[in-house]
Every structure is written in C-alpha cells, then in structure tokens.
Write an enzyme that holds these catalytic residues in place. Structure first.
Site, mmCIF file in Angstrom:
data_model
loop_
_atom_site.group_PDB
_atom_site.id
_atom_site.type_symbol
_atom_site.label_atom_id
_atom_site.label_comp_id
_atom_site.label_asym_id
_atom_site.label_seq_id
_atom_site.Cartn_x
_atom_site.Cartn_y
_atom_site.Cartn_z
ATOM 1 N N ASP A 93 0.822 -1.207 0.000
ATOM 2 C CA ASP A 93 0.000 0.000 0.000
ATOM 3 C C ASP A 93 0.861 1.264 0.000
ATOM 4 O OD1 ASP A 93 -2.428 1.302 -0.032
ATOM 5 O OD2 ASP A 93 -2.947 0.890 2.053
ATOM 6 N N HIS A 94 0.246 2.394 0.252
ATOM 7 C CA HIS A 94 0.872 3.721 0.181
ATOM 8 C C HIS A 94 2.359 3.743 0.542
ATOM 9 C CE1 HIS A 94 -2.929 6.056 -0.139
ATOM 10 N NE2 HIS A 94 -3.420 5.011 0.491
ATOM 11 N N GLU A 166 -3.927 8.064 7.892
ATOM 12 C CA GLU A 166 -3.779 6.608 7.892
ATOM 13 C C GLU A 166 -2.310 6.247 7.915
ATOM 14 O OE1 GLU A 166 -6.014 3.015 5.755
ATOM 15 O OE2 GLU A 166 -4.739 4.093 4.365
ATOM 16 N N HIS A 210 -9.422 9.058 4.254
ATOM 17 C CA HIS A 210 -9.113 7.906 5.090
ATOM 18 C C HIS A 210 -9.752 8.091 6.465
ATOM 19 C CE1 HIS A 210 -5.294 7.092 2.565
ATOM 20 N NE2 HIS A 210 -6.180 6.147 2.312
ATOM 21 N N HIS A 249 -9.489 4.855 -2.928
ATOM 22 C CA HIS A 249 -8.997 4.834 -1.553
ATOM 23 C C HIS A 249 -9.985 5.586 -0.673
ATOM 24 C CE1 HIS A 249 -4.445 4.132 -2.474
ATOM 25 N NE2 HIS A 249 -5.227 3.467 -3.305
ATOM 26 N N ASN A 271 -9.853 -0.048 -1.836
ATOM 27 C CA ASN A 271 -9.129 -0.323 -0.595
ATOM 28 C C ASN A 271 -10.079 -0.406 0.595
ATOM 29 O OD1 ASN A 271 -6.822 -0.149 -2.134
ATOM 30 N ND2 ASN A 271 -5.785 1.293 -0.782
#
Length: 390
Positions: A93-94, A166, A210, A249, A271
């Site tokens: 992920d990110h 997040e 998020h 997201h 996500n």
C-alpha cells in the site's frame, strides 16, 4: 504479470472491483482468504509500511523491519492461499517519498525471487507521491516503473491526495482543491507510464478521506472519474469506454451508490481497512462480553470454583472470533464492489505457490523460504465467470 492484467481487464469489462484489504498478521490475512473463498471472489491482500513493521515485531527498530515484515506476510499468503482455491493478489500500500527505502527493500526481494523463479515476489506495489509536485511524482513513478516492468510488476500510483489520516500519513488539513484530481492530471500520468507498459493504475482523488465517517459526512464526487475516462478516451481515440484503470482509496463513509458509481466509472480496486479493523476488534469485544466470567482467572467460573477456563482464554478461541467477524465484514465489502460470484473457488488438489525451481538448479528449502512468495493463486489457471454487467 499478464495474469493480473487479465484479471483487472475482466473486472473493468464486467463492472466490478477487486476488494483490497490491509492485513497486519497471518490471522487477518486468513480472514480475508476465508471471505474470498466463501463468496467466490478474487481478492487483494495488501500491506502498509506500518503493517510490515508490525509483522516484523514492534520491538525491532531496524530500518529494514517493514520490508522484512511485508515479505513475511507474502510468504504466509503464498504458503496457504493454495488451499483456498481463489485468485489472490499480493500488493503493498501507500509508499510516500520518505518511505522509499521500504519500497526498495520489497523490490530487491522481487528481483531475487524473479531471478530464481521467473516471477516477482509480489504482484503489485503502490507509490504515493501525491505530496510532491506532479512533475516529481510522475518522474519518480517512471523511474520505478521501468524497473518493475522488467518483472511484469503492476504499479499503482496516486495523484491528488486522499484526505484524513492513515498509517502515519496525515492529510487532515490538506488543501481541499487537492482532494479532487483533474482529467489533465490523470492523462499526464497515463501518457508518461503507458510508454513503458500497460500494467499500471491511478488512484485519482475525488474527495476520498481515510478514516471512519458516517455515510454522507464525506463529500465524494465519483462522477469525476467518468470525466477522467472520457477525457482520456478522446485524447487517445481509444475504442475503450474506460481506458484507464482507476483505484478508490478512503472508502469509509461512502454510500453504496457512490461506490457503485465509482466502479461504473472504471475503478477496478477498492481499498478496505478501517471497517475491517473495527470488525476484527468487535469480534473479540463481543466474545469477551459474552464470556467475561470465564476470562477472569485460569480456574474458577460460574460452572464451579475449580473449573478450568483454558478453552476460553486459549488465543486460538478468541482470535478466531476476530477472524470470523472480519471475514463477515470483508464479505460485505465484496457485495458492495460487485466481486461476489466472479470466480468459483477451485476444488482441485492444491499446488505449491512457493515458486518452481528452474530445471537443473537446486535450492535448499531454507533458501526457498527466505526468498518469499508472489500471487497466491495462478490466475492463468482460473476461470472467471464470463458475466457481463451493464
């Protein structure tokens, strides 16, 4: 590789998205696999930098801990996915600019595995350089994508930012304008990356945030994604209505209709994290509430002062309650993104997913285990349902 491209093309053509669930342990990964098997759905298991560090062990302060933990999760998924019989994609992920050493560590593991087995360790990775200028964001993505394309690794990138907070990345006070990516920005990414290969997707911001919010408290504009597709189609003179693979997201707080519209406009990956975190905890919370009188000591409960409580405090019991609750929540997400029933779980005899040795070369079992693993089910052997959603 090519199999992942086929899977995402199938999702785009048939109007569904692949749920991508963040996992921080073998237990959470198993919950995701369980849901996928029950719902006959392809799935993505993804790990963040913080998740990788947690998997390695919070006591470890080594700068390589996040990469090691991420590889450990991949190894676990590859080891057990064969028993679930569904397509599993392994994703990271990110990755912000400050976290590139983590990205480099995973790519090194990909390259080592690829050199031995002809396929990368993971299926795909994400670069999130949305905090940088568009020019720098795209330049760094191009640099890494050239390296990844040689292994047929998928690249996900983000342009425009996802609000909220997040995994240590805080965009709660971000410029509201940056929460909405323009068609020109998306097309500039496509133009740069398509010169290298087709295996990339774009997380374009359309008001996503998020964190956890009540439906209606986040202002999403999924119709903007349709504008991105129309703009690219016109520029490219493409026969495809949705020429760009898009990613969503920050889905917490989104209404079902907003998610459906995003998928309709070409989102092929959604996500999932905040809601499944709560579900995992809630399973344990409910169990503790129900069995509280049996969880206060090793011996002694309402059934008798000398009665043992081991069958209640055994971690396999209460962790399982968390897994069941998380699996149920993942199944709900699968319903929302339309992936349910898109693949019938295979009942064929399970095959090893730890990589096949090239003929004439021998590796010790120990060395094999240290290299890690890739996509949990060979997509080249799956039979996706040829349904067509309008």
């Amino acid at each position: 590789g090519d199999d992942l491209l086929k899977l995402l093309e199938h999702a785009r053509e048939n109007g569904y998205a692949i749920p991508a669930v963040n996992c921080t342990s073998s237990s959470t990964a198993n919950a995701v696999l369980e849901a996928a098997r029950k719902k006959n759905s392809p799935v993505m298991i993804q790990v963040s930098h913080g998740g990788g560090a947690f998997l390695c062990g919070k006591a470890i302060k080594d700068p390589n801990a996040a990469a090691a933990g991420s590889v450990a999760l991949a190894m676990h998924v590859r080891s057990v996915a064969k028993f679930y019989g569904i397509p599993v994609v392994l994703h990271s992920d990110h990755c912000a600019k400050k976290l590139l050493p983590w990205f480099d560590g995973m790519l090194a593991a990909d390259e080592e595995f690829h050199a031995k087995f002809g396929e990368p360790l993971f299926s795909s990775h994400m670069l999130d350089l949305s905090e940088e200028s568009d020019a720098e964001n795209i330049d760094i993505c191009v640099k890494y994508f050239k390296r990844m394309a040689r292994m047929k690794l998928w690249l996900e990138m983000e342009i425009g930012i996802t609000g909220g907070e997040e995994d240590g990345v805080n965009n709660e006070n971000a410029d509201p304008e940056k929460l909405y990516t323009t068609p020109e920005q998306v097309y500039s990414v496509y133009k740069a990356l398509s010169k290298i290969g087709p295996m990339f997707s774009v997380a374009a911001a359309f008001g996503n945030v998020h964190g956890v919010y009540k439906p209606g408290n986040v202002t999403l504009s999924p119709e903007r994604l349709g504008n991105h597709q129309a703009y690219a189609k016109k520029k490219l003179k493409s026969p495809l209505e949705k020429p760009i693979f898009l990613v969503m997201h920050g889905g917490s707080g989104s209404t079902d209709s907003e998610i459906r519209l995003a998928v309709h406009n070409g989102v092929v990956k959604v996500n999932i994290d905040t809601d499944t975190q709560w579900a995992y905890w809630n399973g344990l919370r409910a169990f503790e509430k129900e069995k509280r009188d049996y969880l206060q000591s090793q011996i002694g409960n309402p059934s008798g002062h000398d009665k043992p409580n081991k069958k209640f405090y055994d971690p396999r019991v209460w962790i399982r309650k968390s897994e069941e609750a998380m699996a149920s929540r993942v199944a709900i997400s699968m319903e929302k993104v339309g992936s349910v029933g898109m693949y019938t779980a295979s009942k064929k005899k399970a095959k090893s997913q730890l990589g096949e040795q090239p003929k004439g070369i021998l590796y010790s079992p120990t060395a094999l285990l240290l290299t890690g693993i890739v996509i949990g089910c060979s997509i080249s052997t799956i039979f996706l349902k040829p349904t067509s959603k309008k």
